[in-house]
Write an enzyme that holds these catalytic residues in place. Structure first.
Site, PDB file in Angstrom:
ATOM      1  CG  HIS A  37       6.591   5.565   5.184  1.00 16.75           C
ATOM      2  ND1 HIS A  37       5.258   5.236   5.062  1.00 16.75           N
ATOM      3  CD2 HIS A  37       7.031   4.958   6.320  1.00 16.75           C
ATOM      4  CE1 HIS A  37       4.903   4.473   6.084  1.00 16.75           C
ATOM      5  NE2 HIS A  37       5.960   4.291   6.864  1.00 16.75           N
ATOM      6  CG  HIS A 121       9.683  -2.987   5.040  1.00 16.78           C
ATOM      7  ND1 HIS A 121      10.167  -2.983   6.349  1.00 16.78           N
ATOM      8  CD2 HIS A 121       8.343  -2.780   5.142  1.00 16.78           C
ATOM      9  CE1 HIS A 121       9.153  -2.803   7.178  1.00 16.78           C
ATOM     10  NE2 HIS A 121       8.035  -2.669   6.481  1.00 16.78           N
TER      11      HIS A 121
END
Length: 178
Positions: A37, A121
């Site tokens: 995620h 990220h």
């Protein structure tokens, strides 16, 4: 108490592509691909009634759907003692606006503002021990990583359970964009 964070889920094909990067790092604990995620805001330990405040605040966030791309890899920590490696999210104004709206919602729900700068990220692995040349090799080998863009149509409030095998995430609520 609930351990909460807000993030963007990734489509299955992208999770499969990312899982192909899982090699060449001794001491790495690779993240389960179902758990990949992009974190928009880590909240932390919250009492159940406070979770309702968070849900109400997040439900008021307004943003349009947008496309997001991953390109490149990186690490947190010094190269010799890297704590994690990750896939980078390409610069995206719509993502920055969404994250700022989520941050404002969390603050409106009564939580302190996040002190750290937003660095979007996807964490691929957590690392323990000396890592220098292994991480350098990983970064070199996968530096040209690029995935096709995907559509972001919602964001999610997740609950995180820490286990000795790593974190397990559960979707508590999804908030559509648009």
């Amino acid at each position: 108490m609930l351990r909460l964070f807000v993030g963007l889920g990734l489509p299955e094909d992208l999770r499969e592509t990312l899982s192909m990067l899982e090699r060449g790092l001794p001491g790495a604990r690779w993240i389960e691909s179902d758990n990949y995620h992009v974190t928009l805001r880590f909240i932390g330990e919250v009492a159940g009634d406070r979770a309702e405040d968070i849900d109400s605040a997040l439900a008021a966030v307004r943003a349009q759907p947008f496309a997001l791309s991953l390109a490149g890899v990186g690490h947190f920590g010094k190269l010799r003692k890297a704590r994690s490696v990750w896939a980078a999210v390409e610069a995206n104004d719509a993502l920055v606006r969404l994250q700022a709206s989520v941050e404002s919602a969390i603050v409106r729900a009564g939580f302190p503002a996040e002190a750290r700068k937003f660095r979007p990220h996807v964490t691929l692995a957590r690392i323990k021990g000396e890592t220098g040349h292994h991480v350098a090799n990983f970064l070199s080998e996968h530096g040209d990583f690029r995935a096709p863009p995907f559509d972001v149509r919602d964001f999610v409030l997740y609950e995180s359970h820490l286990t000795r095998h790593g974190a397990m995430y559960r979707v508590l609520q999804s908030y559509p964009l648009g």
